[in-house]
Design an enzyme around this catalytic site. Structure first.
Site, mmCIF file in Angstrom:
data_model
loop_
_atom_site.group_PDB
_atom_site.id
_atom_site.type_symbol
_atom_site.label_atom_id
_atom_site.label_comp_id
_atom_site.label_asym_id
_atom_site.label_seq_id
_atom_site.Cartn_x
_atom_site.Cartn_y
_atom_site.Cartn_z
ATOM 1 N N ASP A 100 32.800 47.787 -23.152
ATOM 2 C CA ASP A 100 32.834 47.986 -22.013
ATOM 3 C C ASP A 100 33.308 48.940 -21.177
ATOM 4 O O ASP A 100 34.321 49.215 -20.713
ATOM 5 C CB ASP A 100 33.174 46.664 -21.463
ATOM 6 C CG ASP A 100 32.825 46.198 -19.825
ATOM 7 O OD1 ASP A 100 32.093 47.066 -19.326
ATOM 8 O OD2 ASP A 100 33.057 45.205 -19.460
ATOM 9 N N ASP A 315 27.342 51.731 -16.855
ATOM 10 C CA ASP A 315 28.110 50.676 -17.034
ATOM 11 C C ASP A 315 27.454 49.999 -18.275
ATOM 12 O O ASP A 315 26.505 49.501 -18.286
ATOM 13 C CB ASP A 315 28.099 49.682 -16.050
ATOM 14 C CG ASP A 315 29.020 48.659 -16.424
ATOM 15 O OD1 ASP A 315 29.659 48.493 -17.260
ATOM 16 O OD2 ASP A 315 29.034 47.531 -15.715
#
Length: 435
Positions: A100, A315
């Site tokens: 992440d 992201d």
């Protein structure tokens, strides 16, 4: 999730490493150890849609200065993230986390689990690790996660609290332990050991692998070894391989590679902001606003309002790409002009442009024009089957919030390299199954 590396405290032992690469697991892959086999093949993308919107709202709250708990982030461990296998402890204990770039904290569920979400694999027990060490409240490890809020445990152990957009949370101890990725091991890495992890987690992973830009992320913690470099190659196919690399293995160059600078907010260094100048469909271009709101970073006590040179966050933990409503409407209108088939409705009313897969639509060229880098989106990522016989556009509008996110479906079939020293993101078209 700045650039100054705080590990003058010698939290790591320096090593000479040529780089290393490990596989990533698609969220809908049968190799995902926590995938529910009873779910349909489309269950994950429905989860990912909901996750994308809740995550965007959470990130916006964070950028607006909501909350002040120590070691706090807004991440939801469910839906659409690629899974990374790694190990904690001595001897190594294998676990899985979502890779992440929108998070800094690397954490996993830990025994004793006073309140944990279900996972099919065993939960890490720090008592079985010879190298595990809880961080005291006056330690460098605790200082690394911030000391402006939060309380120590009765045993003087530094605590963390992660809060989520849906009011879920993870609470536990800040600790150091050996982190093993592939064949490479690193001592005294700061992690979160979660004992209370409540809410709507599905067990797709045991936690998060933080790849953000602040000093607690593993990219910064391993800076002496990896030089601020990591890269991932995401396949759109659940049964095809994806990878993540660190160090020398993560240098992206050669034919087709294009680079764009990233910037960070002084108040929230986690996120990688890119400048997306426009998006084009078949040569017809639609511009975006050049920069984000001047109040990014928020009004938290002691933090001035700041601006950042960028208008979209890249992201890996967000599935769909979120763009301004006016840009979405323009793209939708242009796609409808260039695709001769008749659009159909998403039965659940989520996705804004869908077609019947029986029509075998030909997707026109869609290009994201970043500053200095034109990135043609893979058709396999820009349209996706969301139900049997229905394929939908995976760019969605930010009608509920003032935030744009370049999600992982727009990054598939590319080698995406981050260089934190040069402050660039590089895209190279790649067959990820052969990378």
């Amino acid at each position: 999730m700045g650039l100054a590396v705080l590990f003058v405290f010698a939290l790591l032992y320096a090593q000479t490493i040529n780089g290393f690469t490990v596989e990533l697991i698609h969220p809908n892959s049968l190799s995902n150890p926590n995938r529910n086999p009873s779910n349909s093949q489309f269950h994950w993308i429905r989860l990912a849609y909901n996750h994308t919107r809740s995550r965007a709202a959470s990130i916006q709250r964070r950028l607006s200065g909501g909350g002040s708990a120590k070691f706090k982030t807004d991440i939801k461990s469910d839906g659409g993230g690629y899974i990374m296998k790694y190990s904690i402890g001595t001897p190594p204990f294998e676990t899985y986390g979502i890779a992440d770039t929108g998070s800094d904290v690397t954490w996993t569920q830990c025994q004793p689990c006073t309140d944990c979400f279900p996972q099919s694999l065993p939960v890490f027990d720090p008592k079985h690790s010879k190298s595990y060490k809880a961080a005291s409240c006056d330690s460098d490890a605790c200082a690394l996660v911030g000391s402006s809020a939060g309380e120590c445990s009765n045993g003087n152990v530094c605590q963390y609290q992660l809060t989520y957009g849906d009011n879920s949370q993870s609470v536990g101890d800040v600790a150091t332990d050996t982190l093993t990725i592939g064949d490479s091991s690193f001592k005294n890495v700061v992690i979160g050991c979660g004992h209370q992890n409540s809410g709507t987690f599905s067990g797709n992973a045991s936690g998060i692998v933080g790849l953000g830009n602040s000093d607690i992320s593993i990219v910064k913690q391993l800076d002496k070894d990896v030089g601020g470099k990591f890269a991932y190659c995401l396949s759109s196919q659940p049964d095809s391989k994806s990878h993540i690399s660190f160090g020398k293995d993560a240098i992206v160059k050669g034919t087709g590679a294009v680079s764009t600078p990233f910037s960070v907010s002084p108040a929230q260094s986690t996120f990688y902001y890119l400048s997306l100048e426009s998006i084009s469909v078949g040569g017809q271009s639609f511009p975006l606003k050049k920069s984000v709101s001047s109040n990014v970073g928020g009004r938290r006590a002691g933090i001035k309002e700041t601006s950042v040179n960028g208008n979209i966050i890249i992201d890996s933990g967000t599935t769909l790409t979120i763009i301004p409503s006016d840009t979405f409407d323009s793209l939708k209108s242009e796609l409808m002009k260039q695709i001769p088939e008749t659009p159909i409705d998403d039965p659940q009313g989520a996705f804004g442009l869908c077609y019947s897969t029986s029509d075998k639509i030909e997707v026109p060229k869609i290009v994201a024009h970043f500053s200095g880098a034109d990135v043609e989106l893979s058709p396999r990522g820009s349209f996706l089957e969301i139900e049997e016989g229905i394929s939908c556009f995976t760019l969605v509008q930010n009608s509920d919030f003032d935030l744009s996110i370049f999600g992982n479906l727009s990054e598939v079939d590319y080698l995406v390299g981050y260089d934190l020293e040069a402050q660039t993101v590089t895209f190279k078209p790649t067959d990820c199954s052969k990378y």
